[in-house]
Design a protein around this motif. Structure first.
Motif, PDB file in Angstrom:
ATOM      1  N   VAL A  12       0.837  -1.233   0.047  1.00 53.79           N
ATOM      2  CA  VAL A  12       0.030  -0.034   0.055  1.00 53.79           C
ATOM      3  C   VAL A  12       0.941   1.151   0.138  1.00 53.79           C
ATOM      4  CG1 VAL A  12      -1.858   1.294   1.136  1.00 53.79           C
ATOM      5  CG2 VAL A  12      -1.984  -1.380   1.391  1.00 53.79           C
ATOM      6  N   ARG A  13       1.007   1.924  -0.942  1.00 57.69           N
ATOM      7  CA  ARG A  13       1.716   2.947  -1.340  1.00 57.69           C
ATOM      8  C   ARG A  13       0.850   4.362  -1.656  1.00 57.69           C
ATOM      9  NH1 ARG A  13       7.204   2.974  -4.887  1.00 57.69           N
ATOM     10  NH2 ARG A  13       8.203   4.800  -4.043  1.00 57.69           N
ATOM     11  N   CYS A  14       1.420   5.251  -0.852  1.00 51.39           N
ATOM     12  CA  CYS A  14       0.898   6.606  -1.067  1.00 51.39           C
ATOM     13  C   CYS A  14       1.937   7.582  -1.457  1.00 51.39           C
ATOM     14  CB  CYS A  14       0.195   7.434   0.182  1.00 51.39           C
ATOM     15  SG  CYS A  14      -0.511   9.138   0.033  1.00 51.39           S
ATOM     16  N   GLN A  15       1.828   8.420  -2.616  1.00 51.48           N
ATOM     17  CA  GLN A  15       2.473   9.451  -3.017  1.00 51.48           C
ATOM     18  C   GLN A  15       1.851  10.907  -2.998  1.00 51.48           C
ATOM     19  OE1 GLN A  15       2.680  11.485  -5.952  1.00 51.48           O
ATOM     20  NE2 GLN A  15       0.751  10.572  -6.736  1.00 51.48           N
ATOM     21  N   ILE A  16       2.369  11.861  -2.663  1.00 59.24           N
ATOM     22  CA  ILE A  16       1.462  13.306  -2.409  1.00 59.24           C
ATOM     23  C   ILE A  16       2.602  14.229  -2.413  1.00 59.24           C
ATOM     24  CG2 ILE A  16       1.568  13.493  -0.013  1.00 59.24           C
ATOM     25  CD1 ILE A  16      -1.525  14.311  -0.230  1.00 59.24           C
ATOM     26  N   SER A  17       2.308  15.460  -3.151  1.00 57.88           N
ATOM     27  CA  SER A  17       2.797  16.761  -3.072  1.00 57.88           C
ATOM     28  C   SER A  17       2.664  17.603  -2.006  1.00 57.88           C
ATOM     29  CB  SER A  17       2.954  17.421  -4.463  1.00 57.88           C
ATOM     30  OG  SER A  17       3.200  16.641  -5.533  1.00 57.88           O
ATOM     31  N   MET A  18       3.754  17.945  -1.336  1.00 55.60           N
ATOM     32  CA  MET A  18       3.430  19.006  -0.073  1.00 55.60           C
ATOM     33  C   MET A  18       4.348  20.214  -0.249  1.00 55.60           C
ATOM     34  SD  MET A  18       4.128  17.871   3.719  1.00 55.60           S
ATOM     35  CE  MET A  18       5.602  17.581   3.792  1.00 55.60           C
ATOM     36  N   SER A  19       3.915  21.446   0.185  1.00 56.27           N
ATOM     37  CA  SER A  19       4.616  22.452   0.124  1.00 56.27           C
ATOM     38  C   SER A  19       5.483  22.543   1.331  1.00 56.27           C
ATOM     39  CB  SER A  19       3.650  23.783   0.278  1.00 56.27           C
ATOM     40  OG  SER A  19       2.820  23.821   1.535  1.00 56.27           O
ATOM     41  N   ARG A  37      -6.951  27.268  -3.808  1.00 55.76           N
ATOM     42  CA  ARG A  37      -6.527  28.431  -4.746  1.00 55.76           C
ATOM     43  C   ARG A  37      -4.863  28.259  -4.296  1.00 55.76           C
ATOM     44  NH1 ARG A  37      -9.799  32.227  -6.594  1.00 55.76           N
ATOM     45  NH2 ARG A  37     -11.848  32.069  -5.650  1.00 55.76           N
ATOM     46  N   GLY A  38      -4.266  28.184  -5.518  1.00 56.52           N
ATOM     47  CA  GLY A  38      -2.933  28.189  -5.624  1.00 56.52           C
ATOM     48  C   GLY A  38      -2.212  26.890  -5.431  1.00 56.52           C
ATOM     49  N   GLY A  39      -3.384  25.885  -5.154  1.00 57.64           N
ATOM     50  CA  GLY A  39      -2.956  24.315  -4.961  1.00 57.64           C
ATOM     51  C   GLY A  39      -2.160  23.896  -6.376  1.00 57.64           C
ATOM     52  N   LEU A  40      -2.527  24.109  -7.516  1.00 61.02           N
ATOM     53  CA  LEU A  40      -1.988  23.795  -8.798  1.00 61.02           C
ATOM     54  C   LEU A  40      -0.323  23.810  -8.868  1.00 61.02           C
ATOM     55  CD1 LEU A  40      -4.701  24.503 -11.593  1.00 61.02           C
ATOM     56  CD2 LEU A  40      -4.193  22.182 -10.639  1.00 61.02           C
ATOM     57  N   ARG A  41       0.077  24.730  -7.828  1.00 62.11           N
ATOM     58  CA  ARG A  41       1.549  24.890  -8.118  1.00 62.11           C
ATOM     59  C   ARG A  41       2.127  23.605  -7.519  1.00 62.11           C
ATOM     60  NH1 ARG A  41       3.143  30.207  -5.041  1.00 62.11           N
ATOM     61  NH2 ARG A  41       1.649  29.547  -3.886  1.00 62.11           N
ATOM     62  N   LEU A  42       1.589  23.124  -6.665  1.00 59.28           N
ATOM     63  CA  LEU A  42       2.215  21.852  -5.842  1.00 59.28           C
ATOM     64  C   LEU A  42       2.318  20.669  -7.152  1.00 59.28           C
ATOM     65  CD1 LEU A  42      -0.126  21.514  -2.868  1.00 59.28           C
ATOM     66  CD2 LEU A  42       2.095  22.042  -2.888  1.00 59.28           C
ATOM     67  N   HIS A  43       1.590  20.779  -8.215  1.00 57.09           N
ATOM     68  CA  HIS A  43       1.608  19.581  -9.276  1.00 57.09           C
ATOM     69  C   HIS A  43       2.488  20.174 -10.468  1.00 57.09           C
ATOM     70  CE1 HIS A  43      -0.637  17.440  -6.307  1.00 57.09           C
ATOM     71  NE2 HIS A  43      -1.680  18.578  -6.466  1.00 57.09           N
ATOM     72  N   GLU A  44       2.851  21.349 -10.419  1.00 55.87           N
ATOM     73  CA  GLU A  44       3.484  21.838 -11.840  1.00 55.87           C
ATOM     74  C   GLU A  44       4.820  21.053 -12.309  1.00 55.87           C
ATOM     75  OE1 GLU A  44       4.220  25.936 -11.246  1.00 55.87           O
ATOM     76  OE2 GLU A  44       2.011  26.499 -11.766  1.00 55.87           O
ATOM     77  N   TRP A  45       5.501  20.438 -11.285  1.00 53.70           N
ATOM     78  CA  TRP A  45       6.660  19.649 -11.524  1.00 53.70           C
ATOM     79  C   TRP A  45       6.121  18.352 -12.375  1.00 53.70           C
ATOM     80  CZ3 TRP A  45       7.120  14.600  -9.991  1.00 53.70           C
ATOM     81  CH2 TRP A  45       6.101  14.012  -9.004  1.00 53.70           C
TER      82      TRP A  45
END
Length: 219
Positions: A12-19, A37-45
């Motif tokens: 069971v694996r979880c991956q998530i982007s975090m500021s 608001r602004g959350g898409l910046r977490l995923h631009e990479w």
């Protein structure tokens, strides 16, 4: 190297982007702003990676460390689990015209177990994706995901509330954090009400703009 901890059984694996200030979504989440608001910046990479773009039917993109990470985290996944908010469509009883954010051919190509309080028939989509709606809670969703995945990986896709529930219940084997050098200031934090998970750092990959850290969650 993938730090599996259950030989012969799905990890069971979880991956998530975090500021940098600990948020995995921005403030004021809505249908118009699903990650706040602004959350898409977490995923631009991730959006820039050629592997992600290929999975979503898009051309172009960058090849490099980040693309390799995207490829690894989607390789050998046999089932996904996600929350109602990540699937979308608003709260309350279902509007069954809503079929997710991803169009007719979602990028999962496996069963996706959606946690919800409101029953809905399974939703088969093009490309092998089938959304199955689970009202019995996180353990039931994981049991169904394991059955579907066999010895392949079960990915806890999010959002934050879903990941927190699985961490608090001790049901996550591997946690991948993609640490993005931005400050959101407000929004939804990951590490709230999850107890004290025992995290063993097993890998750090320095991307051009994001640091990818893999933890084994020890029992």
């Amino acid at each position: 190297m993938r730090p599996d901890v259950h030989p012969g059984m799905s990890t069971v694996r979880c991956q998530i982007s975090m500021s940098l200030d600990g948020f995995v979504a921005g403030p004021e989440q809505s249908l118009a702003h699903p990650v706040g608001r602004g959350g898409l910046r977490l995923h631009e990479w991730m959006f820039a990676a050629d592997r992600w773009r290929e999975q979503h039917g898009l051309a172009g993109g960058e090849r490099g460390v980040d693309a390799d990470v995207v490829e690894e985290m989607t390789r050998d996944v046999g089932a996904y689990v996600m929350g109602r908010r990540m699937f979308g469509g608003g709260d309350g009883p279902w509007d069954e015209t809503w079929q997710g954010w991803w169009g007719a051919d979602p990028p999962f190509h496996t069963p996706v177990l959606v946690l919800t309080h409101h029953p809905r028939p399974p939703l088969p989509m093009a490309g092998g994706t089938e959304f199955r709606f689970v009202t019995e809670g996180i353990a039931a969703a994981l049991d169904q995901a394991r059955e579907a995945a066999g010895d392949r990986t079960v990915a806890i896709a999010g959002g934050a509330s879903t990941v927190r529930q699985y961490l608090a219940a001790g049901l996550v084997d591997t946690l991948d954090l993609h640490i993005v050098p931005i400050l959101l200031g407000a929004g939804e934090r990951l590490f709230v009400d999850v107890g004290e998970p025992d995290l063993e750092q097993v890998r750090v990959i320095a991307g051009p703009t994001v640091t990818h850290v893999t933890y084994r969650v020890r029992r």
